[in-house]
Scaffold this motif. Sequence first.
Motif, PDB file in Angstrom:
ATOM      1  N   VAL A  15       0.843  -1.204   0.000  1.00 30.43           N
ATOM      2  CA  VAL A  15       0.000   0.000   0.000  1.00 30.43           C
ATOM      3  C   VAL A  15       0.872   1.245   0.000  1.00 30.43           C
ATOM      4  CG1 VAL A  15      -1.641   1.352   1.364  1.00 30.43           C
ATOM      5  CG2 VAL A  15      -2.044  -1.083   0.982  1.00 30.43           C
ATOM      6  N   HIS A  16       1.897   1.284   0.833  1.00 33.37           N
ATOM      7  CA  HIS A  16       2.769   2.458   0.869  1.00 33.37           C
ATOM      8  C   HIS A  16       3.493   2.651  -0.462  1.00 33.37           C
ATOM      9  CE1 HIS A  16       2.202   3.992   4.872  1.00 33.37           C
ATOM     10  NE2 HIS A  16       2.207   2.755   5.328  1.00 33.37           N
ATOM     11  N   LYS A  17       3.872   1.561  -1.117  1.00 33.82           N
ATOM     12  CA  LYS A  17       4.504   1.670  -2.440  1.00 33.82           C
ATOM     13  C   LYS A  17       3.527   2.268  -3.445  1.00 33.82           C
ATOM     14  CE  LYS A  17       6.896  -0.940  -6.005  1.00 33.82           C
ATOM     15  NZ  LYS A  17       7.378  -2.251  -6.449  1.00 33.82           N
ATOM     16  N   ALA A  18       2.269   1.826  -3.396  1.00 36.28           N
ATOM     17  CA  ALA A  18       1.252   2.349  -4.312  1.00 36.28           C
ATOM     18  C   ALA A  18       0.991   3.834  -4.073  1.00 36.28           C
ATOM     19  CB  ALA A  18      -0.046   1.558  -4.164  1.00 36.28           C
ATOM     20  N   LEU A  19       1.103   4.270  -2.834  1.00 33.39           N
ATOM     21  CA  LEU A  19       0.839   5.675  -2.506  1.00 33.39           C
ATOM     22  C   LEU A  19       1.984   6.589  -2.912  1.00 33.39           C
ATOM     23  CD1 LEU A  19      -0.933   5.326   0.942  1.00 33.39           C
ATOM     24  CD2 LEU A  19      -1.961   5.647  -1.314  1.00 33.39           C
ATOM     25  N   GLY A  20       3.171   6.034  -3.064  1.00 31.12           N
ATOM     26  CA  GLY A  20       4.311   6.813  -3.547  1.00 31.12           C
ATOM     27  C   GLY A  20       4.565   8.079  -2.745  1.00 31.12           C
ATOM     28  N   ASP A  21       4.624   9.228  -3.421  1.00 26.74           N
ATOM     29  CA  ASP A  21       4.957  10.491  -2.765  1.00 26.74           C
ATOM     30  C   ASP A  21       3.894  10.970  -1.781  1.00 26.74           C
ATOM     31  OD1 ASP A  21       3.157  11.144  -4.891  1.00 26.74           O
ATOM     32  OD2 ASP A  21       3.855  13.225  -4.809  1.00 26.74           O
ATOM     33  N   LEU A  22       2.711  10.385  -1.805  1.00 35.09           N
ATOM     34  CA  LEU A  22       1.694  10.765  -0.818  1.00 35.09           C
ATOM     35  C   LEU A  22       2.158  10.427   0.601  1.00 35.09           C
ATOM     36  CD1 LEU A  22      -1.630   9.774  -2.600  1.00 35.09           C
ATOM     37  CD2 LEU A  22      -0.788  12.068  -2.114  1.00 35.09           C
ATOM     38  N   ASN A  23       3.044   9.453   0.720  1.00 34.92           N
ATOM     39  CA  ASN A  23       3.587   9.091   2.032  1.00 34.92           C
ATOM     40  C   ASN A  23       4.337  10.257   2.674  1.00 34.92           C
ATOM     41  OD1 ASN A  23       2.911   6.208   2.331  1.00 34.92           O
ATOM     42  ND2 ASN A  23       4.128   5.998   0.480  1.00 34.92           N
ATOM     43  N   THR A  24       4.896  11.133   1.868  1.00 31.92           N
ATOM     44  CA  THR A  24       5.617  12.286   2.413  1.00 31.92           C
ATOM     45  C   THR A  24       4.770  13.550   2.407  1.00 31.92           C
ATOM     46  OG1 THR A  24       6.609  12.774   0.255  1.00 31.92           O
ATOM     47  CG2 THR A  24       7.867  11.363   1.765  1.00 31.92           C
ATOM     48  N   ARG A  25       3.709  13.577   1.630  1.00 30.71           N
ATOM     49  CA  ARG A  25       2.844  14.766   1.549  1.00 30.71           C
ATOM     50  C   ARG A  25       1.750  14.764   2.605  1.00 30.71           C
ATOM     51  NH1 ARG A  25       0.941  14.285  -4.275  1.00 30.71           N
ATOM     52  NH2 ARG A  25      -0.489  15.919  -3.616  1.00 30.71           N
ATOM     53  N   VAL A  26       1.491  13.604   3.188  1.00 27.42           N
ATOM     54  CA  VAL A  26       0.467  13.464   4.228  1.00 27.42           C
ATOM     55  C   VAL A  26       1.178  13.110   5.530  1.00 27.42           C
ATOM     56  CG1 VAL A  26      -1.535  12.107   4.964  1.00 27.42           C
ATOM     57  CG2 VAL A  26      -1.290  12.757   2.568  1.00 27.42           C
ATOM     58  N   HIS A  27       0.781  13.734   6.622  1.00 29.60           N
ATOM     59  CA  HIS A  27       1.450  13.480   7.901  1.00 29.60           C
ATOM     60  C   HIS A  27       1.157  12.077   8.433  1.00 29.60           C
ATOM     61  CE1 HIS A  27       3.208  14.159  11.799  1.00 29.60           C
ATOM     62  NE2 HIS A  27       2.084  13.780  12.383  1.00 29.60           N
ATOM     63  N   ALA A  28      -0.103  11.625   8.349  1.00 35.99           N
ATOM     64  CA  ALA A  28      -0.468  10.315   8.917  1.00 35.99           C
ATOM     65  C   ALA A  28      -1.523   9.626   8.069  1.00 35.99           C
ATOM     66  CB  ALA A  28      -0.991  10.501  10.339  1.00 35.99           C
ATOM     67  N   ILE A  29      -1.281   8.342   7.827  1.00 42.04           N
ATOM     68  CA  ILE A  29      -2.250   7.502   7.121  1.00 42.04           C
ATOM     69  C   ILE A  29      -2.424   6.235   7.947  1.00 42.04           C
ATOM     70  CG2 ILE A  29      -2.826   6.265   5.001  1.00 42.04           C
ATOM     71  CD1 ILE A  29      -0.867   8.152   3.519  1.00 42.04           C
ATOM     72  N   ALA A  30      -3.587   6.085   8.557  1.00 41.12           N
ATOM     73  CA  ALA A  30      -3.902   4.888   9.338  1.00 41.12           C
ATOM     74  C   ALA A  30      -4.454   3.855   8.366  1.00 41.12           C
ATOM     75  CB  ALA A  30      -4.917   5.214  10.417  1.00 41.12           C
ATOM     76  N   LEU A  31      -3.897   2.649   8.392  1.00 44.91           N
ATOM     77  CA  LEU A  31      -4.301   1.611   7.449  1.00 44.91           C
ATOM     78  C   LEU A  31      -5.008   0.451   8.123  1.00 44.91           C
ATOM     79  CD1 LEU A  31      -1.038   1.393   5.306  1.00 44.91           C
ATOM     80  CD2 LEU A  31      -3.136   2.643   4.758  1.00 44.91           C
ATOM     81  N   ASP A  32      -6.115   0.033   7.514  1.00 42.09           N
ATOM     82  CA  ASP A  32      -6.832  -1.187   7.873  1.00 42.09           C
ATOM     83  C   ASP A  32      -6.896  -1.987   6.582  1.00 42.09           C
ATOM     84  OD1 ASP A  32      -8.658  -3.209   8.438  1.00 42.09           O
ATOM     85  OD2 ASP A  32     -10.051  -1.902   9.494  1.00 42.09           O
ATOM     86  N   ILE A  33      -6.041  -2.992   6.471  1.00 46.60           N
ATOM     87  CA  ILE A  33      -5.851  -3.695   5.202  1.00 46.60           C
ATOM     88  C   ILE A  33      -6.261  -5.156   5.344  1.00 46.60           C
ATOM     89  CG2 ILE A  33      -4.187  -4.326   3.413  1.00 46.60           C
ATOM     90  CD1 ILE A  33      -2.391  -2.092   4.495  1.00 46.60           C
ATOM     91  N   GLY A  34      -6.951  -5.655   4.322  1.00 46.86           N
ATOM     92  CA  GLY A  34      -7.320  -7.054   4.328  1.00 46.86           C
ATOM     93  C   GLY A  34      -7.407  -7.612   2.950  1.00 46.86           C
TER      94      GLY A  34
END
Length: 83
Positions: A64-83
């Motif tokens: 998921v973090h790979k798919a989000l790419g640069d959004l990982n650095t543009r957003v302070h926090a991303i809480a993930l619930d993955i299944g």
Amino acid sequence: MSIENELIARLTITFSPTRLEVVNESHKHAGHSGDDGSGASHFAVLIRADALAAMGRVARHRAVHKALGDLNTRVHAIALDIG
């Protein structure tokens, strides 16, 4: 395009999820560390996708973090619930 729409688009293109919910929770963190005043600093993501189901927990988060790419650095926090 808004950050929320970018999150949705990147996850949809990469995983074709059967369920995807992206909730902007920035208002809950107003004035706290990481709040840049943009109203787009904290998100919660719930994603269900066949492509992720076969992976272990760490592999799912990395994918998921790979798919989000640069959004990982543009957003302070991303809480993930993955299944």
